[in-house]
Design a protein around this motif. Structure first.
Motif, PDB file in Angstrom:
ATOM      1  N   PHE A  35       0.745  -1.393   0.423  1.00 33.28           N
ATOM      2  CA  PHE A  35       0.121   0.251  -0.061  1.00 33.28           C
ATOM      3  C   PHE A  35       0.564   1.693   0.351  1.00 33.28           C
ATOM      4  O   PHE A  35       2.239   0.978   0.161  1.00 33.28           O
ATOM      5  CB  PHE A  35      -0.746  -0.326   1.612  1.00 33.28           C
ATOM      6  CG  PHE A  35      -0.126   0.257   2.576  1.00 33.28           C
ATOM      7  CD1 PHE A  35       0.108   1.341   3.375  1.00 33.28           C
ATOM      8  CD2 PHE A  35       0.235  -1.696   3.081  1.00 33.28           C
ATOM      9  CE1 PHE A  35       0.633   0.830   4.581  1.00 33.28           C
ATOM     10  CE2 PHE A  35       0.874  -0.958   4.398  1.00 33.28           C
ATOM     11  CZ  PHE A  35       1.232   0.196   5.315  1.00 33.28           C
ATOM     12  N   ARG A  36       0.539   2.482  -0.276  1.00 34.52           N
ATOM     13  CA  ARG A  36       1.168   3.480  -0.144  1.00 34.52           C
ATOM     14  C   ARG A  36       0.838   4.580   1.142  1.00 34.52           C
ATOM     15  O   ARG A  36       0.276   4.386   1.255  1.00 34.52           O
ATOM     16  CB  ARG A  36       1.054   4.300  -1.330  1.00 34.52           C
ATOM     17  CG  ARG A  36       1.242   5.918  -1.243  1.00 34.52           C
ATOM     18  CD  ARG A  36       2.142   6.825  -2.958  1.00 34.52           C
ATOM     19  NE  ARG A  36       2.731   4.905  -2.862  1.00 34.52           N
ATOM     20  CZ  ARG A  36       2.807   5.221  -4.491  1.00 34.52           C
ATOM     21  NH1 ARG A  36       2.530   6.518  -5.441  1.00 34.52           N
ATOM     22  NH2 ARG A  36       3.190   4.306  -4.911  1.00 34.52           N
ATOM     23  N   ASP A  87       5.740   3.537  -0.685  1.00 36.39           N
ATOM     24  CA  ASP A  87       4.509   1.818  -0.899  1.00 36.39           C
ATOM     25  C   ASP A  87       6.008   0.598   0.948  1.00 36.39           C
ATOM     26  O   ASP A  87       6.798   1.316   0.323  1.00 36.39           O
ATOM     27  CB  ASP A  87       4.847   1.195  -2.264  1.00 36.39           C
ATOM     28  CG  ASP A  87       4.378   1.466  -3.626  1.00 36.39           C
ATOM     29  OD1 ASP A  87       3.367   2.640  -2.569  1.00 36.39           O
ATOM     30  OD2 ASP A  87       4.944   1.855  -5.050  1.00 36.39           O
ATOM     31  N   THR A 105      -0.370   7.360   3.111  1.00 40.96           N
ATOM     32  CA  THR A 105      -0.544   8.602   2.745  1.00 40.96           C
ATOM     33  C   THR A 105      -0.674   9.744   4.289  1.00 40.96           C
ATOM     34  O   THR A 105      -1.352  10.363   4.120  1.00 40.96           O
ATOM     35  CB  THR A 105      -2.060   8.355   2.341  1.00 40.96           C
ATOM     36  OG1 THR A 105      -3.137   7.152   3.098  1.00 40.96           O
ATOM     37  CG2 THR A 105      -2.067   7.541   0.449  1.00 40.96           C
TER      38      THR A 105
END
Length: 74
Positions: free
Chosen positions: A10-11, A67, A13
Motif C-alpha cells: 500500500f502507499r 510503498d 498516505t
C-alpha cells in the motif's frame, strides 16, 4: 522455519499508523513494516507475553508517498 503472511502493498498516505498486537515476546514472532521496493524494515514489534491486545502507533511521516508492506512473522 517461521511462517510469514503479508498484506498487499500500500502507499503511505498518513503520517501515523496504528494497530493492535499481542502474543509472545520473541523476536521470532513479530510484525514488520517494510518499505518497497528495497524491502527495508523500518519498524518491528513483538508481543509482551500476554494475550491482551495492546496498541502500537508508528510514526510514518518520513515515508509518506512511499510503498510499504506489513508482514506477520510467526
Amino acid at each position: 522455519m517461521p511462517g510469514r503472511a503479508s498484506i498487499a502493498p500500500f502507499r503511505v498516505t498518513q503520517p501515523y499508523a496504528s494497530f493492535l498486537v499481542s502474543g509472545g515476546a520473541f523476536t521470532s514472532t513479530r510484525v514488520e513494516l517494510a518499505l518497497l521496493p528495497e524491502n527495508t524494515i523500518v519498524y518491528t514489534i513483538s508481543g509482551n507475553n500476554h494475550a491482551t491486545l495492546r496498541p502500537a502507533v508508528v510514526d510514518l511521516s518520513a515515508y509518506v508517498g512511499r510503498d510499504m508492506v506489513v508482514r506477520l512473522v510467526d
